[in-house]
Design a protein around this motif. Structure first.
Motif: not given
Length: 350
Positions: A10-29, A34-42
């Motif tokens: 429900l919160v709208v903010w400008a997502t910084p580049l470093w957090a673009a994949d959150w809540p997924c971890p780094e791809d290399g880890d 492959i981890c993907t997250a929905s708009a509701s972070y599922e």
């Protein structure tokens, strides 16, 4: 969805580049997952390219922002021989709502493999693998599980009783080594759809096997080599809940007058591609007289003789309408086009 993710969505903010994949971890880890997250972070994890259960274990040791995932996918284009089991603890602390593991060479699924999903799992789809061993005895622990698909595996032996609080859809089709007992479904009375086709059941299925399934709506029993006369009390579900039964492609030559009593009055039943030759009043009237839908019984592609055994249908148009209008006799004539005057002359009124 957790409360935290509900608030975050429900919160709208400008997502910084470093957090673009959150809540997924780094791809290399988590490579090759492959981890993907929905708009509701599922979170959905696609591990189709993983090559072993040990690789899976290491990947799920990675710290995640949340341990309750929406979905796991393992569906390789080409299965690898080194991924052949799901041992206990393979998914670490993670739980899932939906699991789709298909087209692999997995043979065993240990009891504790998805233990953390006891309270969350809604769908478990493991069709098209090589599963020989599956922990059926733990199904009652999955309190939200409504769909279980184990089709086209290699499960064999006497099926243990399936006890479950929530399961509505079960698919065991294509497992040709399974033997059913009279009590196998007594603890799964919420079932609505049951697929038991292509299992080479033959004449091993006992009477009353479906009796306790008072919510069953659709039953698939095609291509099982069921021979001879369909036995008494074969489909006798309580409260007559069934709206569709499929017995196509078996070796049936007749039915017992009380073989099908669990079908709803507005249900349908298909006997296509069997070896039925006669529709005698003694065997069929009980079923025919209850069904209210036109063309409720599909008898196409059977070697029907269409002799005096069908005279009672020619005398009762409402009974004749219960059969599929394209039902043909062995000579190719439509059953509905048979010349009643000839039968009047040659058959005794029953």
């Amino acid at each position: 969805m957790s409360l935290l993710r509900s608030l975050l969505s429900l919160v709208v903010w400008a997502t910084p580049l470093w957090a673009a994949d959150w809540p997924c971890p780094e791809d290399g880890d988590i490579y090759p997952c492959i981890c993907t997250a929905s708009a509701s972070y599922e979170i959905t994890m696609d591990c189709s390219n993983v090559d072993s259960s040990e690789s899976l274990r290491k990947i799920f040791e990675t710290p995640f922002a949340f341990n309750d995932f929406e979905r796991l996918i393992i569906d390789p284009l080409s299965p690898v021989s080194t991924l052949n089991d799901l041992p206990a603890g393979v998914f670490g602390p993670v739980s899932f709502e939906k699991i789709d593991i298909t087209n692999t060479l997995i043979e065993t699924v240990e009891e504790e493999a998805i233990v953390n999903s006891h309270n969350t799992l809604v769908r478990l789809n493991m069709r098209g693998n090589k599963i020989r061993e599956f922990p059926f005895e733990t199904l009652d622990l999955y309190v939200e599980l409504i769909e279980l698909d184990l089709a086209n595996n290699q499960i064999s032996g006497v099926m243990p009783d399936i006890v479950t609080e929530a399961l509505t859809t079960l698919d065991l089709s294509g497992n040709t080594g399974i033997t059913l007992t009279e009590t196998v479904f007594e603890g799964s009375d919420k079932l609505q759809v049951l697929r038991l086709n292509n299992m080479a059941l033959g004449d091993t299925t006992p009477p009353n096997v479906f009796y306790k399934l008072s919510n069953l709506r659709t039953l698939y029993l095609q291509n099982n080599g069921i021979p001879g006369t369909l036995i008494e009390d074969f489909i006798n579900t309580q409260l007559q809940p069934l709206t569709a039964v499929y017995l196509d492609g078996n070796s049936l030559s007749q039915i017992h007058p009380l073989s099908v009593t669990g079908l709803s009055d507005n249900g349908i039943i298909s006997f296509t591609n069997n070896q039925i030759q006669q529709l005698t009043q003694e065997n069929w009237e009980g079923l025919v007289s209850r069904l209210t839908l036109y063309e409720a019984i599909d008898m196409r592609h059977n070697p029907l003789v269409c002799g005096c055994d069908v005279y009672w249908l020619l005398l009762d148009s409402s009974a004749m309408r219960v059969f599929n209008s394209l039902t043909t006799c062995s000579g190719g004539n439509l059953m509905t086009d048979l010349p009643k005057p000839w039968f009047d002359e040659h058959c005794t009124t029953l």
